[in-house]
Enzyme design. Structure first.
Site, PDB file in Angstrom:
ATOM      1  N   PHE A 138       0.862  -1.188   0.000  1.00  0.00           N
ATOM      2  CA  PHE A 138       0.000   0.000   0.000  1.00  0.00           C
ATOM      3  C   PHE A 138       0.891   1.227   0.000  1.00  0.00           C
ATOM      4  CE2 PHE A 138      -2.430   3.530   1.617  1.00  0.00           C
ATOM      5  CZ  PHE A 138      -3.556   3.448   0.820  1.00  0.00           C
ATOM      6  N   ASP A 223       9.215   2.741   2.108  1.00  0.00           N
ATOM      7  CA  ASP A 223       8.020   3.515   2.439  1.00  0.00           C
ATOM      8  C   ASP A 223       7.733   3.300   3.927  1.00  0.00           C
ATOM      9  OD1 ASP A 223       5.541   4.552   2.921  1.00  0.00           O
ATOM     10  OD2 ASP A 223       4.565   3.681   1.160  1.00  0.00           O
ATOM     11  N   LYS A 252       2.254  10.759   7.421  1.00  0.00           N
ATOM     12  CA  LYS A 252       1.420  10.494   8.585  1.00  0.00           C
ATOM     13  C   LYS A 252       1.897  11.229   9.847  1.00  0.00           C
ATOM     14  CE  LYS A 252      -1.207   6.768   6.761  1.00  0.00           C
ATOM     15  NZ  LYS A 252      -0.914   5.637   5.898  1.00  0.00           N
TER      16      LYS A 252
HETATM   17  C1  LIG Z   1      -1.038   5.767   4.425  1.00  0.00           C
HETATM   18  C2  LIG Z   1       0.071   5.256   3.597  1.00  0.00           C
HETATM   19  C3  LIG Z   1       0.399   5.850   2.370  1.00  0.00           C
HETATM   20  C4  LIG Z   1      -0.423   6.967   1.748  1.00  0.00           C
HETATM   21  O1  LIG Z   1      -0.449   8.118   2.512  1.00  0.00           O
HETATM   22  P1  LIG Z   1      -1.583   9.227   2.238  1.00  0.00           P
HETATM   23  O2  LIG Z   1      -1.209  10.355   3.132  1.00  0.00           O
HETATM   24  O3  LIG Z   1      -2.897   8.611   2.590  1.00  0.00           O
HETATM   25  O4  LIG Z   1      -1.503   9.576   0.790  1.00  0.00           O
HETATM   26  C5  LIG Z   1       1.486   5.353   1.685  1.00  0.00           C
HETATM   27  N1  LIG Z   1       2.224   4.349   2.178  1.00  0.00           N
HETATM   28  C6  LIG Z   1       1.941   3.750   3.351  1.00  0.00           C
HETATM   29  C7  LIG Z   1       2.814   2.655   3.851  1.00  0.00           C
HETATM   30  C8  LIG Z   1       0.849   4.179   4.095  1.00  0.00           C
HETATM   31  O5  LIG Z   1       0.539   3.556   5.239  1.00  0.00           O
END
Ligand SMILES: *Cc1c(COP(=O)(O)O)cnc(C)c1O
Length: 402
Positions: A138, A223, A252
């Site tokens: 994700f 990520d 986040k």
């Molecule tokens: C939440 C998340 C994203 C996307 O972040 P947004 O601020 O919602 O665009 C990307 N990578 C990971 C691992 C995430 O948990």
């Protein structure tokens, strides 16, 4: 049904399926609904609220900076951005940083940087660069990113997709080695998969991945939008196994639970390739987000939130594992990033979350079977004791209502 929910159904796109509770206030690890009922927040807005709701130091930083300047664009230098970037670079062992707003934008930045590096440094023939990603990943919701997803729910009816991605199974270093060709510029991966259901790779995987990437001149891009900034009991999840990746993506919790703030960080060799006009964002690096983000990093360190995440995470994991319920298939996690997998023949994770609302706990399932436990990192043992007891009660009630 609450009239607010009816109104939302009438006016809001139905792109989320929230639990039937209307929140009007939050403080620390608690949330209150519009009838005044108190809940324990075991969700932290998908880890964005690691500092807890309305942290006094963050609110103070917000107010102070709001009176000076909030948004300048990058047309001028702000006195807040550079110190913020210096701080996060030093904390993460990265050389340079490029601030954005949402996680998906920072991932997009990483994709552009990796391709640019592929053409200019690795000398991959033009428009041929490939990025390897993991199944179950994700990385956000843009059309390019969902194109790299393996989840049909995220992709259906949004094609045609950006080419140039190769998918391999998560946690499998051999598959990575096999997938690398001279056209591969990067491996983009979460050190622990969050949205996929808190999936922890085998021990030693990341170390091996780094070796393979180095040997083949492939950038390792992590990520850590969800796993970073203390969530797993280390400042960054990569620290469990390696010193630093080539590139790192944060988001986040970087906004202190107040603002959207994300960042792409990298070694010089990569970041130096950006030139004026090659990338940008009107709000990226704005002084308000920089001031709040700076204080968010200070609070993480000065209030020992990373240590607390490790300690309370261990306690919560043990407490959840000690629950003797036929509904539980697996309890896994690291730090305060914990998932409880529910046996689908008994109940869906959604049903468990709905039961937990009645018990005064708010959290959300990931996919159909996993209930997430990811409270703000300020959570205490006392609160976790309540959570463990209430969760146990909820499972018993569900078991006898089926
Ligand atoms: C939440 C998340 C994203 C996307 O972040 P947004 O601020 O919602 O665009 C990307 N990578 C990971 C691992 C995430 O948990």
């Amino acid at each position: 049904m609450d009239p607010i929910i009816d109104k939302e159904m009438a006016y809001s796109a139905y792109n989320y399926h929230p639990l039937p509770v209307v929140i009007s206030r939050g403080k620390g690890v608690y949330l209150w609904d519009n009838a005044g009922n108190r809940y324990i927040d075991m969700m932290s807005a998908y880890s964005a609220v690691s500092h807890g709701h309305g942290h006094p130091r963050l609110l103070a930083a917000l107010e102070k900076q709001a009176k000076n300047s909030c948004v300048l664009s990058r047309a001028f230098h702000s006195d807040r951005m550079a110190p913020f970037l210096e701080k996060i670079c030093k904390m993460s062992n990265m050389d340079m940083a490029l601030p954005m707003n949402t996680g998906a934008e920072a991932v997009e930045t990483a994709i552009k940087a990796a391709r640019m590096w592929g053409y200019q440094v690795k000398k991959i023939p033009h428009n041929k660069a490939k990025i390897i990603v993991a199944t179950g990943n994700f990385h956000g919701r843009t059309t390019t990113i969902v194109g790299a997803s393996s989840d049909e729910e995220y992709r259906k009816d949004f094609g045609p997709f950006t080419p140039g991605f190769i998918k391999i199974p998560f946690g499998n270093a051999k598959a990575l080695e096999k997938a690398i060709t001279p056209e591969v510029c990067a491996f983009l991966v979460e050190p622990i998969q969050g949205e996929a259901g808190i999936i922890i790779p085998p021990a030693g995987w990341l170390k091996q991945v780094q070796k393979i990437c180095k040997k083949n001149n492939v950038l390792l891009i992590l990520d850590e939008i969800q796993s970073g900034l203390g969530r797993t009991g280390k400042m960054f999840a990569f620290e469990h196994e390696i010193k630093k990746p080539d590139c790192l993506i944060l988001g986040k919790a970087l906004g202190g639970g107040i603002l959207p703030s994300s960042m792409f960080l990298a070694k010089k060799e990569v970041m130096r390739l950006f030139t004026p006009g090659s990338h940008g964002s009107t709000f990226g690096g704005n002084p308000l987000a920089a001031a709040v983000g700076m204080e968010a990093l200070n609070v993480l360190v000065e209030e020992n939130l990373v240590e607390n995440s490790k300690k309370q995470g261990q306690y919560l994991l043990e407490g959840l594992r000690a629950i003797d319920s036929p509904l539980i298939k697996d309890v896994r996690g690291i730090g305060l990033m914990i998932g409880v997998e529910i046996k689908p023949e008994y109940a869906s994770a959604r049903q468990v979350c709905e039961k937990l609302v009645e018990k005064g706990i708010l959290t959300k399932e990931t996919h159909e079977t996993v209930v997430r436990f990811a409270p703000p990192l300020i959570v205490t043992k006392n609160i976790l004791d309540q959570v463990i007891d209430l969760f146990d009660e909820a499972l018993v009630e569900l078991q006898f209502s089926i």
